[in-house]
Design an enzyme around this catalytic site. Structure first.
Site, PDB file in Angstrom:
ATOM      1  N   HIS A  61       0.875  -1.264   0.132  1.00  0.00           N
ATOM      2  CA  HIS A  61      -0.221  -0.106   0.006  1.00  0.00           C
ATOM      3  C   HIS A  61       0.710   1.849  -0.067  1.00  0.00           C
ATOM      4  O   HIS A  61       1.833   1.202   0.775  1.00  0.00           O
ATOM      5  CB  HIS A  61      -0.309  -0.082   1.029  1.00  0.00           C
ATOM      6  CG  HIS A  61      -1.921  -1.464   1.423  1.00  0.00           C
ATOM      7  ND1 HIS A  61      -2.320  -2.241   2.869  1.00  0.00           N
ATOM      8  CD2 HIS A  61      -2.168  -2.398   0.545  1.00  0.00           C
ATOM      9  CE1 HIS A  61      -2.802  -2.495   2.405  1.00  0.00           C
ATOM     10  NE2 HIS A  61      -2.904  -2.865   0.684  1.00  0.00           N
ATOM     11  N   LYS A  71       6.277   6.370   7.154  1.00  0.00           N
ATOM     12  CA  LYS A  71       5.057   5.337   8.617  1.00  0.00           C
ATOM     13  C   LYS A  71       6.554   4.641   9.053  1.00  0.00           C
ATOM     14  O   LYS A  71       7.269   4.199   8.301  1.00  0.00           O
ATOM     15  CB  LYS A  71       4.527   3.900   7.565  1.00  0.00           C
ATOM     16  CG  LYS A  71       3.264   4.460   7.042  1.00  0.00           C
ATOM     17  CD  LYS A  71       2.826   2.902   6.312  1.00  0.00           C
ATOM     18  CE  LYS A  71       1.869   3.327   4.964  1.00  0.00           C
ATOM     19  NZ  LYS A  71       0.952   2.296   4.621  1.00  0.00           N
ATOM     20  N   TYR A 131       2.002   1.752  13.737  1.00  0.00           N
ATOM     21  CA  TYR A 131       2.302   2.422  12.828  1.00  0.00           C
ATOM     22  C   TYR A 131       2.151   4.280  12.654  1.00  0.00           C
ATOM     23  O   TYR A 131       0.510   4.589  12.833  1.00  0.00           O
ATOM     24  CB  TYR A 131       2.830   1.815  11.617  1.00  0.00           C
ATOM     25  CG  TYR A 131       1.637   1.962  10.183  1.00  0.00           C
ATOM     26  CD1 TYR A 131       0.771   2.849   9.664  1.00  0.00           C
ATOM     27  CD2 TYR A 131       0.393   0.717  10.612  1.00  0.00           C
ATOM     28  CE1 TYR A 131      -0.394   3.206   9.061  1.00  0.00           C
ATOM     29  CE2 TYR A 131      -0.730   0.431   9.712  1.00  0.00           C
ATOM     30  CZ  TYR A 131      -1.277   1.709   9.259  1.00  0.00           C
ATOM     31  OH  TYR A 131      -2.235   1.299   8.162  1.00  0.00           O
ATOM     32  N   ASP A 169      -7.291  -6.594  -2.013  1.00  0.00           N
ATOM     33  CA  ASP A 169      -6.000  -6.404  -1.864  1.00  0.00           C
ATOM     34  C   ASP A 169      -5.066  -7.166  -3.758  1.00  0.00           C
ATOM     35  O   ASP A 169      -4.228  -7.269  -4.226  1.00  0.00           O
ATOM     36  CB  ASP A 169      -4.754  -6.386  -1.044  1.00  0.00           C
ATOM     37  CG  ASP A 169      -4.527  -5.222  -0.002  1.00  0.00           C
ATOM     38  OD1 ASP A 169      -4.754  -4.559  -0.653  1.00  0.00           O
ATOM     39  OD2 ASP A 169      -4.188  -5.606   1.067  1.00  0.00           O
TER      40      ASP A 169
END
Length: 183
Positions: A61, A71, A131, A169
């Site tokens: 992603h 991130k 995250y 996905d």
């Protein structure tokens, strides 16, 4: 806190200094001043957390500019294989990836800068992943690459019969089909 360089410039592993005694342990998961001393200059604005079971693969992603996200990824419970793919077109490592095992036990973190696709697979029975991001979610800027892309050749360290992937996905484009990159 030790900042460990990877084979890809700007992609680093954070190894915190852990203080243990009879009560348990303590460590700084994030210290802005220490990050700045090491050239990590992101202003994190949101924490995200996920829980997954063994075999789950989340990713790959990203968000494109101007909503690209950096991130800082860590594991609160369990163990994952964390993966970042360099999508910076002018980078000598464009299309290459780094994978690192992050776990509650080793307390390592992966700092994924702008210009990378990110994903992880769950290696333990379950895993809780947290995250920090420096940009809010922006649906129109959301992009991704198939986890099983043959060009990238990522070994997710999960057997095929265990793999669990979201419907979203599974329909992502392959690396060779993407029509966006980062400069």
């Amino acid at each position: 806190m030790n900042i460990e360089k990877t084979a890809i410039e700007d992609l680093v592993i954070i190894n915190p200094t852990v203080f243990e005694d009879s009560r348990g342990y303590f460590f700084e998961a994030y210290n802005k001043a220490k990050f700045l001393e090491n050239g990590i200059e992101y202003e994190f604005i949101q924490d995200n957390q996920s829980f997954s079971k063994r075999g789950v693969i989340r990713g790959l992603h990203l968000q494109i500019n101007p909503f690209a996200q950096a991130k800082l990824v860590r594991v609160l419970e369990g163990e994952i294989l964390d993966v970042a793919v360099d999508l910076r077109k002018n980078s000598p490592t464009y299309g290459q990836h780094v994978s690192v095992i992050l776990s509650a036990q080793n307390k390592k973190q992966l700092m994924v800068p702008h210009g990378f696709a990110h994903g992880f697979s769950v290696l333990s029975e379950t895993a809780s992943v947290m995250y920090k991001v420096d940009q809010l979610y922006h649906k129109e800027s959301e992009r991704g690459i198939r986890y099983d892309d043959p060009t990238l050749g990522i070994d997710w360290q999960v057997s095929l019969n265990e793999v669990i992937v979201s419907e979203k996905d599974v329909i992502l484009p392959s690396f060779n089909e993407i029509d966006w990159s980062f400069e």
